[in-house]
Design an enzyme around this catalytic site. Structure first.
Site, PDB file in Angstrom:
ATOM      1  CG  HIS A  57      -1.709  -1.265   1.369  1.00  7.95           C
ATOM      2  ND1 HIS A  57      -2.580  -1.708   0.402  1.00  7.95           N
ATOM      3  CD2 HIS A  57      -1.732  -2.201   2.356  1.00  7.95           C
ATOM      4  CE1 HIS A  57      -3.117  -2.857   0.784  1.00  7.95           C
ATOM      5  NE2 HIS A  57      -2.618  -3.183   1.962  1.00  7.95           N
ATOM      6  CG  HIS A 219      -6.113  -6.049   1.677  1.00 10.79           C
ATOM      7  ND1 HIS A 219      -6.835  -5.356   2.601  1.00 10.79           N
ATOM      8  CD2 HIS A 219      -4.820  -5.968   2.055  1.00 10.79           C
ATOM      9  CE1 HIS A 219      -6.023  -4.877   3.529  1.00 10.79           C
ATOM     10  NE2 HIS A 219      -4.795  -5.222   3.220  1.00 10.79           N
TER      11      HIS A 219
END
Length: 331
Positions: A57, A219
């Site tokens: 991320h 995700h």
């Protein structure tokens, strides 16, 4: 799978080591356990801020270590929570004697591992508070969470709580302002393509070329629904409407508008989204007084974007404007 990697099992460590070399003036990288701390160590008398989560991320969270934001970040394996024996040393590294605030995105693995790490730290007489970030309005529960997910609103929590710690607020005050940001920030995203986790070697979900996923998680968790590919304006309206309605924004309020790229979306497209999001908010009588556009909470190379809106007051605005100097955010 085409990626600039060596061994899929070593991607995170090699990446964090490279990050440390590139920003040695800002951060110090430790590899056993793997964590990123502020260069020069904890600031005496200042509340320490720690965050972390699965890698993939970036620039979240290591990119936000530095003056005015985090004191330490804990990168887990790709899309996997860091372990308690990684997190607890990060608390120690961030502690300047005024206690530590842990900023945790609401994913079950992160929540459980941070809870255990807090218990380990408390056994060593360290004072640690926790704030959960749960800004994603797309779904109430997901594959990874009980309750809403923590997504791009985390940037606002880390920035504003970091500024409060930097001005000398005590642990209670820093915790309170972080909780106020959580209460007033909402996000929803869209995915145009899936990403590929290196050790998996295949796309994390299937998404036909002519469809998009509205409300996707960072995700690749499912969102609200799939729809045929539509215009940027139409998709942005779905995101902004969901966020603004959930915040119950009223005529005359001021907000921060963050348009975040998921990793594979060019800035030109993010600014198309920003323009429409701003027009939609202003049509509601909402003043966009602060803006941020870029890729700050990504999902590897996923194409897509998210829209975050934070309701501002005078104090939150001043804390957002306060100086920050990190690898990924500075003014």
């Amino acid at each position: 799978m085409k990626k600039l990697i060596n061994d899929p099992q070593n991607v995170v460590t090699e990446s964090v080591q490279g990050f440390g070399l590139a920003h040695a003036d800002l951060v110090a990288v430790r590899t056993d356990p793997l964590l990123v701390a502020r260069a020069g160590g904890a600031v005496p008398g200042k509340v320490g801020l720690v965050s972390g989560g699965g890698s993939g991320h970036e620039p979240l969270h290591a990119g936000f270590v530095g003056h005015g934001m985090l004191d330490a970040a804990v990168p887990g394996a790709m899309f996997t929570s860091p372990t308690p024996d990684q997190i607890a040393p990060a608390f120690t590294a961030a502690d300047g004697g005024a206690g530590v605030l842990a900023i945790v995105k609401n994913y079950t693995g992160d929540v459980l591992n941070f809870e255990t790490a807090v218990e380990l730290a408390e056994a060593d007489d360290l004072v640690v508070r926790t704030v959960l970030v749960n800004d994603d309005v797309a779904v109430e529960d997901s594959l990874y969470t009980a309750g809403r997910r923590g997504v791009a609103g985390t940037v606002a929590v880390e920035k504003i709580a970091g500024a409060a710690a930097e001005r000398g607020d005590d642990l209670d005050a820093v915790t309170a302002v972080a909780e106020r940001v959580v209460a007033n920030v909402r996000t929803m995203g869209v995915a145009l393509t899936a990403c590929t986790v290196p050790h998996a070697g295949r796309p994390s979900f299937d998404l036909p070329e002519d469809e998009v996923e509205i409300g996707i998680g960072i995700h690749g968790e499912p969102g609200r629904h799939r729809i045929p590919l539509a215009s940027a304006d139409a998709i942005t309206e779905m995101l902004v409407t969901a966020v603004a309605d959930d915040l119950a924004l009223a005529d005359g309020e001021r907000v921060l508008l963050l348009v975040n790229g998921m990793g594979g979306t060019p800035a030109s497209e993010l600014y198309v989204v920003y323009g429409q999001a701003r027009r939609l908010l202003e049509a509601r009588g909402v003043e966009v007084s602060r803006s941020l556009v870029g890729s700050y909470v990504t999902s590897l190379e996923m194409q897509g974007a998210s829209v975050t809106v934070l309701r501002l007051d005078d104090e939150l605005t001043a804390l957002w404007d306060a100086p920050v100097h990190t690898a990924a955010l500075r003014w």
